[in-house]
Every structure is written in structure tokens, then in C-alpha cells.
Design an enzyme around this catalytic site. Structure first.
Site, short mmCIF file in Angstrom:
data_model
loop_
_atom_site.label_atom_id
_atom_site.label_comp_id
_atom_site.label_asym_id
_atom_site.label_seq_id
_atom_site.Cartn_x
_atom_site.Cartn_y
_atom_site.Cartn_z
N ASP A 1 0.33 28.66 2.16
CA ASP A 1 0.75 27.46 0.49
C ASP A 1 1.46 26.73 1.55
O ASP A 1 2.41 27.17 1.30
CB ASP A 1 0.74 28.49 -0.31
CG ASP A 1 1.66 27.19 -1.42
OD1 ASP A 1 1.20 26.24 -1.00
OD2 ASP A 1 0.76 28.01 -2.96
N ASN B 1 -3.83 18.61 7.22
CA ASN B 1 -4.92 18.67 6.25
C ASN B 1 -4.24 18.83 5.19
O ASN B 1 -5.53 17.87 4.16
CB ASN B 1 -6.62 19.29 6.51
CG ASN B 1 -7.56 18.62 5.52
OD1 ASN B 1 -8.23 17.26 5.93
ND2 ASN B 1 -7.53 19.70 4.66
N LYS C 1 7.41 22.18 11.34
CA LYS C 1 8.49 22.72 11.92
C LYS C 1 8.31 24.29 12.68
O LYS C 1 9.10 24.43 13.63
CB LYS C 1 9.49 22.64 11.28
CG LYS C 1 10.99 21.08 11.16
CD LYS C 1 11.44 21.39 10.19
CE LYS C 1 12.72 22.02 9.93
NZ LYS C 1 13.32 21.59 11.35
N SER D 1 -4.27 11.37 6.61
CA SER D 1 -3.52 10.70 6.18
C SER D 1 -4.51 9.63 5.11
O SER D 1 -5.30 10.76 5.04
CB SER D 1 -2.46 9.37 6.10
OG SER D 1 -1.99 8.15 5.88
N TYR E 1 0.69 9.08 -4.63
CA TYR E 1 -0.39 9.70 -3.63
C TYR E 1 -0.06 8.62 -2.80
O TYR E 1 0.29 9.14 -1.27
CB TYR E 1 -1.48 9.26 -4.14
CG TYR E 1 -2.78 10.10 -3.31
CD1 TYR E 1 -2.74 11.38 -2.73
CD2 TYR E 1 -3.40 8.34 -2.18
CE1 TYR E 1 -3.75 11.74 -1.38
CE2 TYR E 1 -4.48 8.96 -1.23
CZ TYR E 1 -4.20 10.36 -0.85
OH TYR E 1 -5.47 10.59 -0.19
N LYS F 1 1.79 9.13 1.51
CA LYS F 1 1.12 8.82 2.74
C LYS F 1 1.01 8.22 2.72
O LYS F 1 1.31 8.28 4.54
CB LYS F 1 -0.77 8.79 1.69
CG LYS F 1 -1.57 9.38 1.40
CD LYS F 1 -1.49 11.23 2.51
CE LYS F 1 -3.30 12.01 2.33
NZ LYS F 1 -2.93 13.09 3.08
P1 NAP Z 1 -10.02 18.89 -1.19
O1 NAP Z 1 -11.97 19.08 -0.97
O2 NAP Z 1 -10.46 18.59 -2.21
O3 NAP Z 1 -9.44 19.60 -0.05
C1 NAP Z 1 -8.38 19.78 -0.24
C2 NAP Z 1 -7.38 20.52 0.35
O4 NAP Z 1 -5.76 20.70 0.23
C3 NAP Z 1 -7.87 22.22 -0.28
O5 NAP Z 1 -8.19 23.08 0.82
C4 NAP Z 1 -6.96 23.04 -0.90
O6 NAP Z 1 -6.48 23.85 -1.16
C5 NAP Z 1 -5.52 22.39 -0.09
N1 NAP Z 1 -4.07 22.33 -1.12
C6 NAP Z 1 -3.65 21.93 -2.27
N2 NAP Z 1 -2.29 22.41 -2.56
C7 NAP Z 1 -2.64 22.63 -1.13
C8 NAP Z 1 -0.98 23.10 -0.58
N3 NAP Z 1 0.39 23.48 -2.02
N4 NAP Z 1 -1.16 24.50 0.99
C9 NAP Z 1 -2.49 24.68 0.75
N5 NAP Z 1 -3.60 23.81 0.48
C10 NAP Z 1 -3.31 23.03 -0.45
O7 NAP Z 1 -10.50 17.26 -0.27
P2 NAP Z 1 -10.47 16.82 0.96
O8 NAP Z 1 -10.58 15.33 0.56
O9 NAP Z 1 -11.14 17.31 1.87
O10 NAP Z 1 -8.80 16.09 1.21
C11 NAP Z 1 -8.09 17.12 2.75
C12 NAP Z 1 -7.11 15.58 2.63
O11 NAP Z 1 -8.10 14.42 3.40
C13 NAP Z 1 -6.31 15.72 1.93
O12 NAP Z 1 -4.80 15.43 2.11
C14 NAP Z 1 -6.77 13.76 1.47
O13 NAP Z 1 -5.66 13.38 0.68
C15 NAP Z 1 -7.52 13.54 3.18
N6 NAP Z 1 -8.05 12.13 2.63
C16 NAP Z 1 -9.20 12.64 1.82
C17 NAP Z 1 -10.31 11.03 1.41
C18 NAP Z 1 -11.41 11.81 0.03
O14 NAP Z 1 -11.99 10.75 0.14
N7 NAP Z 1 -11.85 12.70 -0.13
C19 NAP Z 1 -10.03 10.33 1.79
C20 NAP Z 1 -8.41 9.62 2.51
C21 NAP Z 1 -7.66 11.04 2.94
P3 NAP Z 1 -6.76 24.49 -2.56
O15 NAP Z 1 -8.87 25.95 -2.26
O16 NAP Z 1 -5.95 25.98 -2.30
O17 NAP Z 1 -6.58 23.82 -3.83
#
Ligand code: NAP
Length: 273
Positions: free
Chosen positions: A53, A80, A113, A131, A145, A149
């Protein structure tokens, strides 16, 4: 010898797709997540599923130690994990504000780190920070958000100079819309209906989200391929835009003479005077 990638937020979406992609191509994968007991798809000889986490320093230290013990260290870190907190700043509690930056920014810093001493000793490594197109442009009601980012962007840009002295390359991957559950499980929206002035913008935001055609979104496996490209690029290049939609948006935004025109078009789109 196979290389090792440690991925945060590997329980779903981009993190999970990237874990599967690297494992399929023979890498050792440390797939970290908050609830590893719930993960049933990634199990393989070259995959270690373990708890991390980004808000829990002990879990970060223990995941990195496990990676050292099982695979002899981490060659690539994929930061990520992240989620999106949206809503008018005035309506949002400081607890929600701080949590957004704690996860998206300070969590990323803490994991970075934790792997740096080993990368410094080896004079080698790659750190890929996920990002977003939203790390270089903003949607209304996205102060938190986007703020987090944009901070990841600035931090990474500075670090890509700083860590070059260690032989460590820093990469930014900037996806546009990706077909994950980000808009569901990872979307936190705060509203206070008594703050009437913001409600037209809230309605415009809700309508824009409803009108979004997620079928046009990039698949998470597409982002995994861009991450693969970034990891294998021996050059000092920093930014990798992922997805056609993101490329179009950033082209429009970063033609400098179009910058103000871009902001004006966004204001018009959301009915902002
Ligand atoms: P996602 O499927 O909802 O994945 C988000 C992940 O972050 C999940 O595995 C979640 O884990 C984890 N997470 C949240 N809080 C956490 C914590 N405190 N410690 C460890 N893990 C944590 O969404 P995604 O689209 O793959 O997002 C991944 C990254 O891509 C994010 O940084 C997001 O900002 C970026 N992004 C996404 C999009 C998009 O359109 N989807 C576009 C641009 C950027 P849990 O299962 O434990 O909740």
C-alpha cells in the site's frame, strides 16, 4: 538473466495488464497490491504477488525486501497506483485533498526512494511514472487529480536529470482515456449542493462523463506496450504519450501559440465565462 519489474497497483487496469505483459515476455514481476489475497490471475513461477500500500511505509520496505530475496533486486519500478479525486476545491475536505496527494504523489515518492539505494549501487535502473494526459492539461473540477499528476510530471522531469548521474532513467507515461475501471472504483467525486455557484459546472461534468464513449478508449494492454517501449528505450527521452486521443489533445495544447486558445475552448465547452 531475467530482469525484474516491481509494479504498484497491479490488482487491476494498467498495472495488471503490464504485469501480465512483462511476465509473458520472460521478466520477473513483483506485482504489488493492497489486497494480494484477492488476486487469482497472475500466479506464475516468475511472478511474485505481494502486498504494498503506497501509504504504508512498512509494506513498501517489505515488498522491496521480498523482491531482493526472490529475484535479486528491482531493475525497473513502475509507479502506477493512483486514483482520481474530483470536485470543487471549496467543497472538498482537507482529508480528501491530502489523501489524493498522499497516494498519487507522496506514495510514488516513497516507493521510488525505497528502490533507489539498490539502483545506485548497481548504477542501473528505470523508473516509469504513470502520469496522464491530465498531467499536462486539466478538466474543470479536477484541481486535485490534475494537481497531483502535474506534480508527478514536475517531479519526474527534475528527477530525470538528477538520476542520470546514477545511470537510472526516468520515464513518464501519459495515457489518455483507458478502458479500465478508473472511472468507477478509482473515481472519488465530492459535491456540496449548497454551494450553488458550482452546480452548473458539476452538471456539465456529469453530462460530459455520461457522454464519454469508453469504446474509443485505449485498452490497458496498449498502455502496457507503451510502458514496455519506455523501459526498453536506452535514450534519455522522458515522455511517452499513450493513445491517439491523448496525442491529439497534447498536440493542440502544446503548440505554444495555441495555449490560450486551448484554455478558451475548454472554458467554452464547460460553459465557463
Ligand atoms: P484502476 O484499474 O482503478 O487501477 C488503480 C490501481 O491503483 C488499483 O490497482 C488500486 O488498487 C491502486 N491503488 C489505489 N490506491 C492505492 C494505494 N494506496 N496503494 C497501492 N495501490 C493503490 O485504474 P487504472 O486506469 O489502471 O489506473 C492506473 C494509473 O493510470 C493511475 O495512476 C491513473 O491515474 C492512471 N491513468 C489512468 C487513465 C484512465 O483513463 N484509466 C488515464 C490516464 C492515467 P486497489 O485494487 O487496492 O484499489
Amino acid at each position: 538473466m531475467a530482469k525484474t519489474i516491481l509494479i504498484t497497483g497491479a490488482s487491476s487496469g494498467i498495472g495488471k495488464a503490464t504485469a501480465a505483459h512483462f511476465a509473458k515476455h520472460g521478466w520477473n514481476v513483483v506485482a504489488t497490491m493492497r489486497q494480494p489475497a484477492e488476486e487469482h490471475d497472475l500466479a506464475a513461477e516468475n511472478v511474485l504477488v505481494t502486498r504494498l500500500d503506497v501509504l504504508d511505509d512498512a509494506s513498501i520496505a517489505s515488498a522491496v525486501a521480498e523482491a531482493d530475496a526472490r529475484f535479486g533486486g528491482v531493475d525497473v519500478l513502475l509507479n502506477n497506483a493512483g486514483y482520481g479525486a474530483y470536485g470543487a476545491l471549496e467543497a472538498t475536505s482537507m482529508e480528501v485533498v491530502r489523501r489524493q496527494f498522499d497516494v498519487n504523489l507522496f506514495g510514488l515518492v516513497a516507493v521510488t526512494k525505497a528502490v533507489l539505494p539498490n539502483m545506485r549501487a548497481k548504477r542501473n535502473g528505470v523508473i516509469v511514472n504513470v502520469s496522464s494526459v491530465g498531467g499536462r492539461m486539466c478538466y474543470p473540477l479536477g484541481a486535485l487529480y490534475h494537481g497531483s499528476k502535474w506534480a508527478v510530471e514536475g517531479l519526474s522531469e527534475a528527477l530525470h536529470y538528477e538520476l542520470a548521474v546514477l545511470g537510472v532513467r526516468v520515464k513518464l507515461v501519459e495515457p489518455g482515456g483507458v478502458d479500465t475501471d478508473f472511472g468507477g472504483r478509482s473515481f472519488v467525486f465530492t459535491n456540496d449542493e449548497s454551494l450553488a455557484e458550482y452546480q452548473p459546472m458539476v452538471s456539465a461534468m456529469v453530462s460530459a462523463r455520461e457522454a464519454m464513449d469508453t469504446r474509443t478508449f485505449q485498452k490497458p494492454s496498449g498502455v502496457a506496450e507503451v510502458i514496455w517501449e519506455a523501459v526498453h528505450d536506452p535514450s534519455a527521452r522522458l515522455r511517452y504519450v499513450s493513445g491517439e486521443g491523448a496525442k491529439v489533445l497534447l498536440e493542440e495544447r502544446f503548440s505554444l501559440e495555441r495555449d490560450e486558445a486551448f484554455l478558451a475552448a475548454m472554458r467554452e465547452r464547460f460553459g465557463i465565462a
